[in-house]
Design an enzyme around this catalytic site. Structure first.
Site, PDB file in Angstrom:
ATOM      1  N   ASN A  13       0.826  -1.224   0.000  1.00  0.00           N
ATOM      2  CA  ASN A  13       0.000   0.000   0.000  1.00  0.00           C
ATOM      3  C   ASN A  13       0.858   1.272   0.000  1.00  0.00           C
ATOM      4  O   ASN A  13       0.466   2.304   0.544  1.00  0.00           O
ATOM      5  CB  ASN A  13      -0.993   0.017   1.177  1.00  0.00           C
ATOM      6  CG  ASN A  13      -2.076   1.093   1.095  1.00  0.00           C
ATOM      7  OD1 ASN A  13      -2.566   1.573   2.103  1.00  0.00           O
ATOM      8  ND2 ASN A  13      -2.453   1.502  -0.099  1.00  0.00           N
ATOM      9  N   CYS A  15       3.103   1.709  -3.092  1.00  0.00           N
ATOM     10  CA  CYS A  15       3.490   1.941  -4.490  1.00  0.00           C
ATOM     11  C   CYS A  15       2.279   1.853  -5.438  1.00  0.00           C
ATOM     12  O   CYS A  15       1.790   2.873  -5.926  1.00  0.00           O
ATOM     13  CB  CYS A  15       4.548   0.937  -4.939  1.00  0.00           C
ATOM     14  SG  CYS A  15       6.111   1.065  -4.027  1.00  0.00           S
ATOM     15  N   ARG A  16       1.800   0.640  -5.688  1.00  0.00           N
ATOM     16  CA  ARG A  16       0.781   0.465  -6.741  1.00  0.00           C
ATOM     17  C   ARG A  16      -0.626   0.891  -6.340  1.00  0.00           C
ATOM     18  O   ARG A  16      -1.288   1.624  -7.082  1.00  0.00           O
ATOM     19  CB  ARG A  16       0.758  -1.001  -7.197  1.00  0.00           C
ATOM     20  CG  ARG A  16       2.005  -1.407  -7.943  1.00  0.00           C
ATOM     21  CD  ARG A  16       2.100  -2.907  -8.073  1.00  0.00           C
ATOM     22  NE  ARG A  16       2.291  -3.541  -6.772  1.00  0.00           N
ATOM     23  CZ  ARG A  16       2.258  -4.841  -6.549  1.00  0.00           C
ATOM     24  NH1 ARG A  16       2.010  -5.660  -7.544  1.00  0.00           N
ATOM     25  NH2 ARG A  16       2.461  -5.321  -5.330  1.00  0.00           N
ATOM     26  N   ASP A 125       5.110  -5.199  -9.784  1.00  0.00           N
ATOM     27  CA  ASP A 125       5.542  -4.488  -8.589  1.00  0.00           C
ATOM     28  C   ASP A 125       6.777  -3.642  -8.923  1.00  0.00           C
ATOM     29  O   ASP A 125       7.815  -4.186  -9.297  1.00  0.00           O
ATOM     30  CB  ASP A 125       5.884  -5.524  -7.504  1.00  0.00           C
ATOM     31  CG  ASP A 125       6.113  -4.886  -6.145  1.00  0.00           C
ATOM     32  OD1 ASP A 125       6.236  -3.651  -6.093  1.00  0.00           O
ATOM     33  OD2 ASP A 125       6.142  -5.626  -5.159  1.00  0.00           O
TER      34      ASP A 125
END
Ligand code: 4NP
Length: 156
Positions: A13, A15-16, A125
């Site tokens: 929770n 980066c993407r 990722d």
């Protein structure tokens, strides 16, 4: 039909899923879709932290400020609170299926399943990558945000 609400979930929770949240917030606002939006991680290592500085920089480059977001771990209550819980990759989806309580009502899906022609693809990722990898993430989440917002608007 209940008002739709969407939770985007990745591993950390930071980066993407914050980028997915940001892109979807912007798109929902643009098309006038009234919806609750949040993001979370299947892991809690970064809980309470702001997004990764590379994610903040990427969002900023695209005109969105995510520096105030705070990471949190997905909870059992999320499966009752949100109508849609959307995983960024296969592992996130498998973890969500395992974590879902019996009385969970949220519909689980993979983010790129909402983009015609990209069904079954994962958002990679970028954590071990560099800024160009975050640009790929931004492109992926933006495509998904557009398709998903249009779908939910049509259903509303
Ligand atoms: P995210 O990226 O799942 O897109 O937020 C990651 C963030 C942190 C870690 C892994 C992935 N981590 O191992 O701490």
């Amino acid at each position: 039909m209940p008002k739709p609400s969407v939770l985007f979930v990745c591993l950390g929770n930071i980066c993407r899923s914050p980028l997915a949240e940001a892109a979807f917030r912007a798109e929902a606002k643009r098309i006038g879709l009234d919806i609750e939006i949040d993001s979370a991680g299947t892991g809690g290592w970064h809980a309470g932290e702001p997004p990764d500085r590379r994610a903040i920089a990427t969002a900023k480059r695209h005109g969105v400020d995510i520096s105030g977001y705070k990471a949190r771990k997905v909870t059992a209550a999320d499966f009752r609170r949100f109508t849609h819980i959307i995983a960024l990759d296969f592992e996130n989806l498998a973890d969500l299926q395992r974590l879902a309580p019996r009385d969970g009502t949220a519909e689980l899906s993979l983010l790129l399943d909402h983009v015609p022609g990209r069904e079954g693809e994962a958002v990679s990722d970028p954590w071990y990558g560099a800024l160009p990898d975050f640009e790929v993430t931004w492109a992926d989440v933006t495509a998904a945000a557009k398709a998903l917002a249009a779908k939910l608007k049509a259903e509303a």
